[in-house]
Design an enzyme around this catalytic site. Structure first.
Site, mmCIF file in Angstrom:
data_model
loop_
_atom_site.group_PDB
_atom_site.id
_atom_site.type_symbol
_atom_site.label_atom_id
_atom_site.label_comp_id
_atom_site.label_asym_id
_atom_site.label_seq_id
_atom_site.Cartn_x
_atom_site.Cartn_y
_atom_site.Cartn_z
ATOM 1 N N ASP A 270 -9.824 -43.683 -4.746
ATOM 2 C CA ASP A 270 -9.974 -45.216 -4.870
ATOM 3 C C ASP A 270 -9.933 -45.516 -6.219
ATOM 4 O OD1 ASP A 270 -9.440 -48.114 -4.314
ATOM 5 O OD2 ASP A 270 -10.852 -47.945 -2.674
HETATM 6 C C1 BGC Z 1 -9.341 -51.095 -3.289
HETATM 7 C C2 BGC Z 1 -8.217 -50.280 -2.728
HETATM 8 C C3 BGC Z 1 -6.771 -50.482 -3.227
HETATM 9 C C4 BGC Z 1 -7.013 -50.327 -5.007
HETATM 10 C C5 BGC Z 1 -5.664 -50.351 -5.791
HETATM 11 C C6 BGC Z 1 -9.154 -50.858 -4.751
HETATM 12 O O1 BGC Z 1 -10.017 -51.925 -5.480
HETATM 13 O O2 BGC Z 1 -10.581 -50.467 -2.596
HETATM 14 O O3 BGC Z 1 -8.106 -50.504 -1.293
HETATM 15 O O4 BGC Z 1 -5.652 -50.035 -2.822
HETATM 16 O O5 BGC Z 1 -7.972 -51.090 -5.558
HETATM 17 O O6 BGC Z 1 -5.474 -51.715 -5.772
#
Ligand code: BGC
Length: 736
Positions: A270
């Site tokens: 993530d």
């Molecule tokens: C989130 C993810 C997301 C990623 C990219 C993160 O803060 O937890 O779910 O895909 O950002 O935007």
């Protein structure tokens, strides 16, 4: 994909890997966020210049948040034309509930229990994203959650692993289609692996505490369903599990996902979650974080700069085996081949298609259909709904009623602000009544952009008076209340789930002068609406339904569409009951057997929910009868046919989600009081009866033991059938 194609791809990946340098292989494992205006001049300094130079050196395998054919082509051109090997980038984006044309938030879609519609909704989202140059979505979010304080419940499918798994399969199929190399399909990403939905106290980015039985039986099944549906990627999560951050968790990513389940796609971190292992106190620096993450099976680094800056050093020092790098790069390159990016890196870059697909009438019709199916009728005393189409004085009240932005919901990065049909606008299309609108109270004041904190109006009651006056001699009052779209989503945890701001005050003030109220809720999570539930005659859960919200709500209120949604998450009576979920354990003291206080209960509030999982009404009524099983003694390999009659006993044609639950009465690991194991969405004309058959096999009757092994234990089971988790019929069977 045919065996031959698979083999050819394997051979191609092998020969490509043979000519790649260590740095180039690591480059495939590096993802950067979109940065400078890629169609403009190249950046000369700072982080942006580093990213730009890294792409040119072949040190970037993927970009996220770059979007639109023009931008995607520009950035792809650098990777393809300026690097030594010309390996195309895979372009990722958070396509969570639609791209530009928005479907309902995922939790709302789950309320439809309509797997075909959900699959279609994901395929519409995929087609728009693909037409905009994107090859990969960071969805579906398959986190099971029992805590509505957690803002990201709006992104998932609710509290149940069975329903969640079915919806996961539908969404993966919708995004990826049958053939990933088509121009309208994109790779999916099941996230967040794993346990993120159990954030302690519902607080974002918090630790979790999950026992093994819950991990195997509740948290992991939707991920397993995604892998079984051939999902191409998984994203790990911000939380830790057993004290080890998920990103550096070998048990999750290697032992379970890659070894046990045989997942052969790739895992992405993530956002900066590799680096965050330092804040967790698990890695002492970025170098160690990179080592832990790659060892644990995290193949791609989103925005930590850990792999690109540290991995080569680790391999050269002999701390990380190059085989791990080969394995990760192989997984990533394979998905790129499967997407057809090597055949044509610009295959998703077609302006004509972009223009034709995005926002098309067909897509709007699909999201409208999904929106209607997602609405849940919670209460309808004296058949206040549907509304008569003419001759009435109707007052519409609530700042959210004429809001065309909040209803789009959270996670709609590519859509235009204020591009939704407001509920007021939808209602105004029905011209037979005399409609008056009064705001009464705004939910928010100030900015509502995605990155801004929302300021909730908790003081301004100046417009309540005017609304009350307008409600006084109306025949019916429609009040649209709830949460702003940006009050849910990532980093939007709340400790109160009442109607925010001064909305409760507004509701009670209007009720004083007119009790004929239809309350339309627009929100992204279960709310605590005890007072409304007791006093307001009609309540409609309309979530945030995306672009076509107003049209969907109006069609339901006016009876042009008979609601059939069922709650995918329990509505608590108050915050103190959380976590509250239908598939809880029986405990050793489930009832007040001895007429004393020593049993499992609260002394101030009932243990039952306000609205249970699976609950939802229709304008018609349904009756369940004649529950039968093909035989009462079964062997493990038998298929059990559960039949019952479902009758539409009301005056409208309608749809009902008939639900089948089981309870394993005695087991080596205690089982929940009820577990959903089957359902069918049944359409019935007024007065019509249908005989329904649902099937149970060892798949549904078994469970995971505490080692994560699937076991089927002989013994007695209860079966329950009905229109919610508070079922109406039951019987018993014995498994030999
Ligand atoms: C989130 C993810 C997301 C990623 C990219 C993160 O803060 O937890 O779910 O895909 O950002 O935007």
């Amino acid at each position: 994909m045919s065996k031959d194609t698979k083999k050819t791809i394997e051979e191609k990946v092998d020969s490509l890997l043979n000519i790649m340098t260590l740095e180039e292989k690591i480059g495939q494992m590096n993802q950067y966020n979109g940065f400078w205006d890629v169609t403009g001049p190249s950046p000369k300094s700072g982080n942006e210049a580093k990213k730009y130079e890294d792409i040119k050196k072949g040190l970037v395998g993927s970009m996220l948040t770059v979007r639109g054919v023009d931008q995607v082509r520009s950035v792809q051109k650098i990777a393809v034309e300026d690097t030594r090997l010309g390996i195309p980038l895979i372009i990722g984006f958070d396509v969570i509930h639609g791209y530009k044309t928005l479907s309902p938030i995922p939790l709302a879609e789950a309320a439809s229990w309509d797997l075909e519609a959900i699959e279609k909704s994901a395929s519409v989202a995929a087609s728009e994203a693909a037409a905009s140059g994107i090859n990969w979505t960071f969805g579906p979010n398959v986190d099971v959650s029992r805590d509505p304080r957690w803002g990201r419940v709006m992104e998932g499918a609710g509290e149940d692993p069975f329903l969640g798994s079915k919806i996961t399969t539908a969404r993966v199929k919708g995004f990826q289609g049958d053939d990933l190399s088509q121009v309208n399909t994109i790779a999916a990403c099941a996230k967040h692996f794993a346990g993120y939905g159990f954030s302690e106290a519902g607080k974002e980015y918090n630790t979790v505490s999950i026992d093994r039985s819950t991990l195997y039986n509740v948290v992991l099944p939707p991920f397993k369903a995604a892998v079984d549906a051939d999902v191409k990627t998984l994203m790990n999560s911000f939380n830790e599990l057993d004290g080890i951050p998920a990103t550096g968790n070998k048990f999750l990513q290697r032992d379970i996902l890659k070894d046990k389940w045989g997942f052969n796609g790739f895992v992405i971190s993530d956002w900066a979650s590799i680096k965050e292992m330092i804040s967790w106190g698990h890695a002492k620096d970025l170098n160690q974080a990179a080592e832990l993450a790659v060892e644990a099976g995290c193949d791609m680094d989103m925005e930590s700069y850990a792999y690109v800056d540290e991995l080569a050093k680790l391999v050269k020092k002999g701390k990380v085996d190059e085989k791990l790098i080969d394995d990760a790069a192989r997984r990533i390159l394979t998905v790129k081949y499967e997407l057809g990016l090597f055949d044509d890196p610009y295959k998703y870059c077609n302006e004509a298609l972009e223009k034709a697909v995005i926002g098309s009438d067909e897509n709007r019709a699909a999201v409208l259909d999904m929106a209607k199916k997602s609405i849940v009728l919670l209460k309808n005393e004296n058949q206040l709904l549907p509304l008569p189409k003419e001759g009435k004085k109707i007052t519409v009240i609530g700042g959210l009623a004429n809001d065309d932005n909040s209803i789009l919901g959270s996670w709609r990065i590519a859509s235009d602000d204020h591009s939704g049909v407001s509920i007021l606008e939808g209602l105004q299309k029905y011209t037979g009544n005399q409609l008056t609108f009064k705001k009464g109270a705004d939910v928010t004041v100030g900015k509502t952009a995605f990155t801004e904190e929302l300021t909730i109006n908790t003081t301004d009651t100046s417009e309540i008076k005017d609304a009350v006056l307008a409600a006084k001699d109306a025949d019916i009052v429609v009040m649209v209340l709830g949460e702003h779209g940006f009050q849910t989503g990532e980093a939007r945890s709340r400790t109160e789930l009442d109607l925010p701001g001064v909305q409760q005050e507004l509701l009670e003030a209007v009720y004083e002068v007119n009790k004929n109220i239809v309350l339309v809720l627009t929100n992204g999570r279960p709310l605590t609406i005890n007072w409304a539930s007791e006093n307001i005659p009609a309540i409609v859960e309309a979530w945030q339904l995306g672009t076509e919200t107003g049209n969907a709500v109006a069609q339901v209120l006016y009876g042009d569409y008979n609601p059939s949604g069922k709650l995918p998450m329990t509505f608590p009576r108050n915050i103190g009951q959380i976590p509250i979920y239908y598939n809880h354990k029986q405990t050793g003291r489930p009832v007040n057997a001895d007429n004393n206080v020593f049993w499992s209960h609260y002394s101030d509030v009932a243990s039952t929910p306000l609205y249970p999982f699976g609950y939802g009404l229709s304008y018609t009524t349904f009756e369940y009868s004649n529950l039968n099983v093909s035989k009462t003694n079964f062997n493990v390999e038998d298929t059990i046919e559960v039949t019952f009659n479902l009758k539409n006993t009301g005056n409208y044609a309608g749809k009902e989600v008939a639900q089948l639950y089981i309870r394993d009465l005695f087991a080596s690991v205690t089982r929940p009081v009820k577990e959903l194991k089957g359902f069918e969405l049944v359409s019935l004309n007024a007065g019509e009866t249908k005989k329904i058959t649902l099937k149970l096999t060892k798949e549904e009757l078994g469970f995971y033991d505490n080692n994560g092994d699937f076991v089927i234990e002989p013994g007695d089971f209860k079966l329950f059938v009905g229109g919610s988790s508070e079922t109406s019929l039951e019987t018993e069977i014995t498994l030999n």
